[in-house]
Design an enzyme around this catalytic site. Structure first.
Site, PDB file in Angstrom:
ATOM      1  N   LYS A 144       0.874  -1.201   0.123  1.00 42.44           N
ATOM      2  CA  LYS A 144      -0.029   0.125   0.108  1.00 42.44           C
ATOM      3  C   LYS A 144       0.842   1.368  -0.134  1.00 42.44           C
ATOM      4  CE  LYS A 144      -0.825  -0.140   5.060  1.00 42.44           C
ATOM      5  NZ  LYS A 144      -1.501  -0.564   6.055  1.00 42.44           N
ATOM      6  N   ARG A 176      -7.669  -0.192  17.159  1.00 40.86           N
ATOM      7  CA  ARG A 176      -8.119   0.607  15.919  1.00 40.86           C
ATOM      8  C   ARG A 176      -9.185  -0.672  15.430  1.00 40.86           C
ATOM      9  NH1 ARG A 176      -4.104   0.942  10.638  1.00 40.86           N
ATOM     10  NH2 ARG A 176      -5.007  -0.999   9.972  1.00 40.86           N
TER      11      ARG A 176
END
Ligand SMILES: *Cc1c(COP(=O)(O)O)cnc(C)c1O
Length: 619
Positions: free
Chosen positions: A36, A131
């Site tokens: 990414k 998260r």
């Protein structure tokens, strides 16, 4: 090459991958390579796969599509928790997703059922980093429902640490993860394939030999790219830290004082700077700034160089020779031939993760790959089929194409239309070559047939004022889109209607409109372009055409670009072409039926160059 660039050392990335996957392998752990930070750069993904990663992990679907269109058919994992609105696109594009929301999991199941696919689900469990992840008490109910839903496979469990809360992977929290996996297995009598213990921050625990039995998978990005684990950011043994370097050019080089003269206030970013007086120093200005990179994350490669500061477009560096040395040595060093920097020279920087991400994302920073990627890796051969799109290898057009990195193979007139031409085009597509079709008829029937047969699943982006579904019998007896799509009995062929997008229509017959509606083809008319803008329309159109495919067939009808009378202006056309190039989705460019001579021919060549990656700022 104008502007700053990132040098991507493909060989070092491959070596990093080999080193990390072999260490993980020793502990029975498979690695998904996370691309990414490179925005899904295909050459980087291939390097990781050669280096032993099992599949590719990406957080954005656009990057997934870019990888797929460039021949990455390996297992693909979506790392970011899926949005409810994109489940359809997700089951068609990736094999595995990480999940924490039951409504999303249900929606994935419905989408997979609709498309006749099986989608793999990894349930994320939050072990305290706060998260993503299911709260522990919700794990068993979520597992139960995932197991019961059709067209889903519960592949395993995973966790993500050190991302938001900075919680470090320990034997204790990893054991909790393994424990949850066992509880699911015992409760429901199933076997889970994957226990995914985290990211680059898990490497130190593994190295110490304290990773609990059972954890058999990691998702690794930073350590592969930058050669660092992420708990202490220390260099990882056996890896290089300079697989990516940022280079910018010296645009000013002068001896000036180290402290500004005059009353000082706030700088351009509202901060009050402070300065240390070192007398006169050798100050360099580089053509890069806060718009392109995260300046705080840069470190000059040469140890004595120092970053002084930056504005949007300028980076200031102290290039004085070593301070520790005496005056005489300094001036000796300054004189010492090759080390002495001159205006126009490049200065190189290492980047931390956020600086790398910013530089890879910036359209102002070009990316240059170095290293010996095996033949056929990169799509750098361009082959013309038919027509007159400049046979002359010395023409400005061919020079332009070479300057953007293509080896150009000219038209081969001797190839007979029909089977022979189809075979040649299919061979080109399958060997990572970019065919540019410029036949006589509108839309190259041979090109289209070759493409639909040789690319498993292609999308079609049709840029034209007409739908061409019924076709103009005189000018294009065989080349109507409708004929190709519908075969004899209006039997539907390929690509799937879901992946056909028509852009720029301004005249559609009633029968054509009927067919478009019946097949469910997506259309953006000139009206849509007027109201949404070409860039928004192209973004949607490309996305739509590419979902679940291995790339997009682009047909461009030059009549669409009529200088902005009824159709697109030249700038709009260039922008559309540049967006196509930047997406990395295009497998074939078809400009058949175009006038390739004279003024309109030279305009067409410029559009073609844009579609193939030519940018105003070069390369
Ligand atoms: C980005 C990401 C990773 C990779 O993290 P690195 O620190 O780069 O190794 C792994 N898992 C998830 C869910 C991610 O979003």
């Amino acid at each position: 090459m104008a502007g700053p660039n990132v040098i991507v050392n493909i060989d070092k990335i491959e070596a990093n991958a080999r080193s990390i996957t072999s260490m993980c392998g020793d502990y029975g752990i498979e690695v998904t390579g996370v691309t990414k930070v490179t925005c899904g750069m295909p050459s980087v993904a291939r390097a990781l796969l050669r280096g032993g990663v099992k599949g590719i992990g990406e957080s954005r679907l656009e990057n997934v599509h870019r990888l797929r269109a460039n021949g990455i058919v390996d297992e693909m994992m979506l790392l970011r928790i899926p949005p409810l609105s994109e489940t359809d696109e997700i089951v068609r594009s990736v094999d595995i997703s990480l999940n924490s929301e039951l409504s999303v999991i249900r929606s994935l199941s419905r989408a997979a059922e609709e498309h006749g696919l099986v989608h793999n689900v990894i349930l994320m469990i939050d072990l305290g980093d706060l998260r993503e992840g299911l709260w522990p008490e919700d794990v068993l109910p979520a597992a139960r429902e995932t197991l019961e839903l059709p067209n889903l496979k519960l592949k395993g469990v995973g966790t993500n640490l050190t991302c938001y809360g900075g919680v470090i992977p320990t034997e204790k929290n990893m054991l909790q993860l393994v424990d949850w996996a066992h509880r699911i297995e015992d409760t429901f009598g199933v076997k889970l394939e994957t226990i995914s213990g985290g990211n680059s921050s898990s490497l130190p625990l593994l190295k110490k030999g304290n990773m609990p039995q059972g954890v058999n998978h990691l998702r690794i990005g930073e350590a592969l790219m930058l050669g660092r684990e992420t708990v202490h950011r220390s260099a990882w043994p056996g890896t290089s830290q300079d697989a990516f370097l940022l280079e910018a050019e010296l645009i000013e080089l002068k001896k000036k004082p180290s402290v500004p003269i005059g009353e000082t206030g706030e700088d351009a970013f509202g901060k009050t700077p402070t300065f240390e007086d070192k007398g006169k120093i050798l100050r360099g200005i580089l053509n890069i700034g806060r718009e392109d990179v995260d300046v705080e994350g840069l470190q000059p490669v040469a140890p004595q160089q120092r970053i002084l500061g930056a504005s949007s477009d300028h980076l200031l560096v102290d290039l004085s020779p070593d301070y520790e040395k005496g005056e005489q040595e300094q001036s000796d060093l300054e004189q010492a031939g090759p080390q002495r920097l001159e205006l126009g020279d490049k200065v190189a920087f290492r980047m931390n993760y956020s600086a790398l991400l910013a530089a890879m994302t910036s359209a102002y920073v070009s990316k240059r790959e170095i290293g010996a990627e095996p033949e056929g890796g990169q799509r750098t051969v361009l082959r013309f089929f038919g027509g007159n799109l400049s046979r002359d290898p010395d023409s400005a057009f061919h020079r332009t194409l070479r300057s953007i990195g293509y080896r150009v193979v000219s038209s081969s007139d001797s190839i007979k239309p029909g089977r022979e031409l189809q075979t040649a085009i299919a061979g080109c597509v399958q060997n990572n070559c970019m065919p540019v079709l410029c036949g006589q008829e509108q839309l190259s029937p041979d090109g289209f047939t070759a493409c639909t047969r040789s690319i498993e699943n292609a999308g079609l982006l049709w840029l034209s004022p007409g739908a061409g579904i019924i076709g103009d019998k005189k000018s294009s007896p065989a080349g109507s889109l409708g004929q190709l799509l519908q075969g004899e009995n209006e039997h539907y062929l390929s690509p799937a209607a879901d992946n056909i997008v028509l852009v720029g229509l301004r005249e559609v017959g009633e029968r054509e409109a009927g067919i478009i509606r019946r097949l469910g083809i997506t259309v953006y008319t000139m009206e849509d372009i007027d109201s949404l803008g070409i860039s928004a329309v192209l973004r949607k159109a490309l996305q739509r055409a590419v979902i679940g495919t291995r790339g997009v067939y682009v047909y461009f009808d030059e009549r669409l670009a009529d200088g902005g009378q009824e159709g697109l202006t030249n700038r709009e056309t260039h922008l559309a072409m540049e967006m196509i190039a930047r997406s990395g989705f295009m497998r074939v460019l078809d400009v058949s039926g175009a006038h390739t001579g004279g003024r309109s021919g030279s305009k067409l060549k410029k559009f073609v160059a844009s579609a193939l990656g030519k940018r105003i700022l070069g390369p």
